[in-house]
Design a protein around this motif. Sequence first.
Motif, PDB file in Angstrom:
ATOM      1  N   VAL A 170       0.837  -1.206   0.000  1.00 39.42           N
ATOM      2  CA  VAL A 170       0.000   0.000   0.000  1.00 39.42           C
ATOM      3  C   VAL A 170       0.869   1.252   0.000  1.00 39.42           C
ATOM      4  CG1 VAL A 170      -1.651   1.353   1.344  1.00 39.42           C
ATOM      5  CG2 VAL A 170      -1.990  -1.113   1.072  1.00 39.42           C
ATOM      6  N   SER A 171       1.964   1.234   0.736  1.00 40.37           N
ATOM      7  CA  SER A 171       2.847   2.413   0.776  1.00 40.37           C
ATOM      8  C   SER A 171       3.461   2.672  -0.600  1.00 40.37           C
ATOM      9  CB  SER A 171       3.938   2.235   1.833  1.00 40.37           C
ATOM     10  OG  SER A 171       4.905   1.285   1.414  1.00 40.37           O
ATOM     11  N   ILE A 172       3.746   1.617  -1.321  1.00 37.97           N
ATOM     12  CA  ILE A 172       4.283   1.782  -2.686  1.00 37.97           C
ATOM     13  C   ILE A 172       3.199   2.317  -3.608  1.00 37.97           C
ATOM     14  CG2 ILE A 172       5.264   0.556  -4.675  1.00 37.97           C
ATOM     15  CD1 ILE A 172       6.480  -1.425  -2.593  1.00 37.97           C
ATOM     16  N   MET A 173       1.982   1.815  -3.455  1.00 37.89           N
ATOM     17  CA  MET A 173       0.864   2.294  -4.281  1.00 37.89           C
ATOM     18  C   MET A 173       0.598   3.777  -4.050  1.00 37.89           C
ATOM     19  SD  MET A 173      -1.649  -0.961  -3.669  1.00 37.89           S
ATOM     20  CE  MET A 173      -3.119  -0.180  -4.326  1.00 37.89           C
ATOM     21  N   ARG A 174       0.772   4.212  -2.827  1.00 35.44           N
ATOM     22  CA  ARG A 174       0.503   5.618  -2.489  1.00 35.44           C
ATOM     23  C   ARG A 174       1.696   6.530  -2.823  1.00 35.44           C
ATOM     24  NH1 ARG A 174      -4.045   5.880   0.636  1.00 35.44           N
ATOM     25  NH2 ARG A 174      -4.581   4.058   1.909  1.00 35.44           N
ATOM     26  N   GLY A 175       2.845   5.946  -3.020  1.00 35.42           N
ATOM     27  CA  GLY A 175       4.057   6.740  -3.207  1.00 35.42           C
ATOM     28  C   GLY A 175       4.129   7.431  -4.549  1.00 35.42           C
ATOM     29  N   ASP A 176       5.178   8.247  -4.688  1.00 32.48           N
ATOM     30  CA  ASP A 176       5.361   9.006  -5.938  1.00 32.48           C
ATOM     31  C   ASP A 176       6.612   8.534  -6.673  1.00 32.48           C
ATOM     32  OD1 ASP A 176       7.264   9.896  -4.215  1.00 32.48           O
ATOM     33  OD2 ASP A 176       6.770  12.036  -4.380  1.00 32.48           O
ATOM     34  N   GLY A 177       6.953   7.258  -6.458  1.00 33.50           N
ATOM     35  CA  GLY A 177       8.139   6.698  -7.113  1.00 33.50           C
ATOM     36  C   GLY A 177       7.829   6.192  -8.509  1.00 33.50           C
ATOM     37  N   ASP A 178       8.500   5.130  -8.895  1.00 33.61           N
ATOM     38  CA  ASP A 178       8.357   4.546 -10.223  1.00 33.61           C
ATOM     39  C   ASP A 178       6.897   4.142 -10.461  1.00 33.61           C
ATOM     40  OD1 ASP A 178       8.312   2.762 -12.429  1.00 33.61           O
ATOM     41  OD2 ASP A 178      10.398   2.209 -12.085  1.00 33.61           O
ATOM     42  N   PRO A 179       6.238   4.695 -11.495  1.00 35.22           N
ATOM     43  CA  PRO A 179       4.826   4.372 -11.745  1.00 35.22           C
ATOM     44  C   PRO A 179       4.603   2.894 -12.057  1.00 35.22           C
ATOM     45  CG  PRO A 179       5.742   5.677 -13.551  1.00 35.22           C
ATOM     46  CD  PRO A 179       6.730   5.716 -12.433  1.00 35.22           C
ATOM     47  N   GLU A 180       5.567   2.251 -12.689  1.00 35.44           N
ATOM     48  CA  GLU A 180       5.410   0.828 -13.000  1.00 35.44           C
ATOM     49  C   GLU A 180       5.436  -0.019 -11.726  1.00 35.44           C
ATOM     50  OE1 GLU A 180       8.057  -0.575 -15.992  1.00 35.44           O
ATOM     51  OE2 GLU A 180       7.356   0.829 -17.513  1.00 35.44           O
ATOM     52  N   LEU A 181       6.229   0.405 -10.758  1.00 35.84           N
ATOM     53  CA  LEU A 181       6.257  -0.312  -9.488  1.00 35.84           C
ATOM     54  C   LEU A 181       4.976  -0.067  -8.696  1.00 35.84           C
ATOM     55  CD1 LEU A 181       9.982   0.177  -8.391  1.00 35.84           C
ATOM     56  CD2 LEU A 181       8.902  -1.886  -9.315  1.00 35.84           C
ATOM     57  N   ARG A 182       4.417   1.134  -8.795  1.00 36.61           N
ATOM     58  CA  ARG A 182       3.115   1.401  -8.164  1.00 36.61           C
ATOM     59  C   ARG A 182       2.060   0.451  -8.705  1.00 36.61           C
ATOM     60  NH1 ARG A 182       3.878   7.062  -8.707  1.00 36.61           N
ATOM     61  NH2 ARG A 182       2.494   7.050 -10.506  1.00 36.61           N
ATOM     62  N   GLU A 183       2.051   0.311 -10.029  1.00 43.03           N
ATOM     63  CA  GLU A 183       1.070  -0.569 -10.663  1.00 43.03           C
ATOM     64  C   GLU A 183       1.338  -2.034 -10.320  1.00 43.03           C
ATOM     65  OE1 GLU A 183       0.780   0.336 -14.880  1.00 43.03           O
ATOM     66  OE2 GLU A 183       1.106   2.451 -14.426  1.00 43.03           O
ATOM     67  N   ALA A 184       2.605  -2.407 -10.254  1.00 43.06           N
ATOM     68  CA  ALA A 184       2.954  -3.784  -9.884  1.00 43.06           C
ATOM     69  C   ALA A 184       2.489  -4.086  -8.463  1.00 43.06           C
ATOM     70  CB  ALA A 184       4.463  -3.998 -10.012  1.00 43.06           C
ATOM     71  N   ALA A 185       2.639  -3.115  -7.575  1.00 41.46           N
ATOM     72  CA  ALA A 185       2.177  -3.292  -6.196  1.00 41.46           C
ATOM     73  C   ALA A 185       0.661  -3.436  -6.154  1.00 41.46           C
ATOM     74  CB  ALA A 185       2.625  -2.113  -5.335  1.00 41.46           C
ATOM     75  N   ALA A 186      -0.030  -2.643  -6.967  1.00 40.06           N
ATOM     76  CA  ALA A 186      -1.498  -2.728  -7.014  1.00 40.06           C
ATOM     77  C   ALA A 186      -1.948  -4.095  -7.515  1.00 40.06           C
ATOM     78  CB  ALA A 186      -2.053  -1.625  -7.912  1.00 40.06           C
ATOM     79  N   ARG A 187      -1.282  -4.599  -8.555  1.00 41.51           N
ATOM     80  CA  ARG A 187      -1.641  -5.927  -9.075  1.00 41.51           C
ATOM     81  C   ARG A 187      -1.340  -7.010  -8.047  1.00 41.51           C
ATOM     82  NH1 ARG A 187       0.463  -3.650 -13.878  1.00 41.51           N
ATOM     83  NH2 ARG A 187       2.536  -4.486 -13.414  1.00 41.51           N
TER      84      ARG A 187
END
Length: 205
Positions: free
Chosen positions: A138-155
């Motif tokens: 969840v912290s990665i999904m909320r973060g402003d880092g790599d967008p692909e990693l945000r999406e990977a965390a969501a999946r």
Amino acid sequence: MFGVVVAALLVVQAPAQETRPAIDPELRELALRALVEDADIPKLVALYDGEKNTEHRELILRELGDRDSAEARKKLADVASRETDKELQETAVRLLAEQGDTTAVIAMYDAQKDPELKEVILRELGDRSDAAAQQKLVSIMRGDGDPELREAAARAIADEAPTKMLIELFDSIPNMDVREILVRELGERDDDLARQKLLSIIQGK
């Protein structure tokens, strides 16, 4: 003269030396599987270092991953950080993540620099149901880092999270790409709560 003739006849009549048949690749793999099952860690490491075939090296890595040994984990870590073959690197990272507790897996994620390997670790976190794994995703999904990693965390989290959690994440995370993944997952759920949320999204609520 007679001796020369006899010698010549012996040469002519001598049976041709049989050539050894080539080893079928399937037989070589079968032999390797049989060997690694009983091999100790130093032998497995030596086999890996001496092997050129990628599939065979992956087989050896999986055997190392099955061993509850610091020496085996050391070799896996070495492959994860130094191996030039991306497929073998990913295998080593996945095996290390499967062995470690959640704290160790999170530390592995934070230390890893390669985005593709970080995604491998995120998938492992997604397979865990403990609070620490979910909080990290969840912290990665909320973060402003790599967008692909945000999406990977969501999946990674969407597959296992309860419907109520998916709805809470959708309502609290403004990122469009993450919300799209959550909506797709809600669409896969066969429950009233998911259908109600989808309907409210359609109605713009």
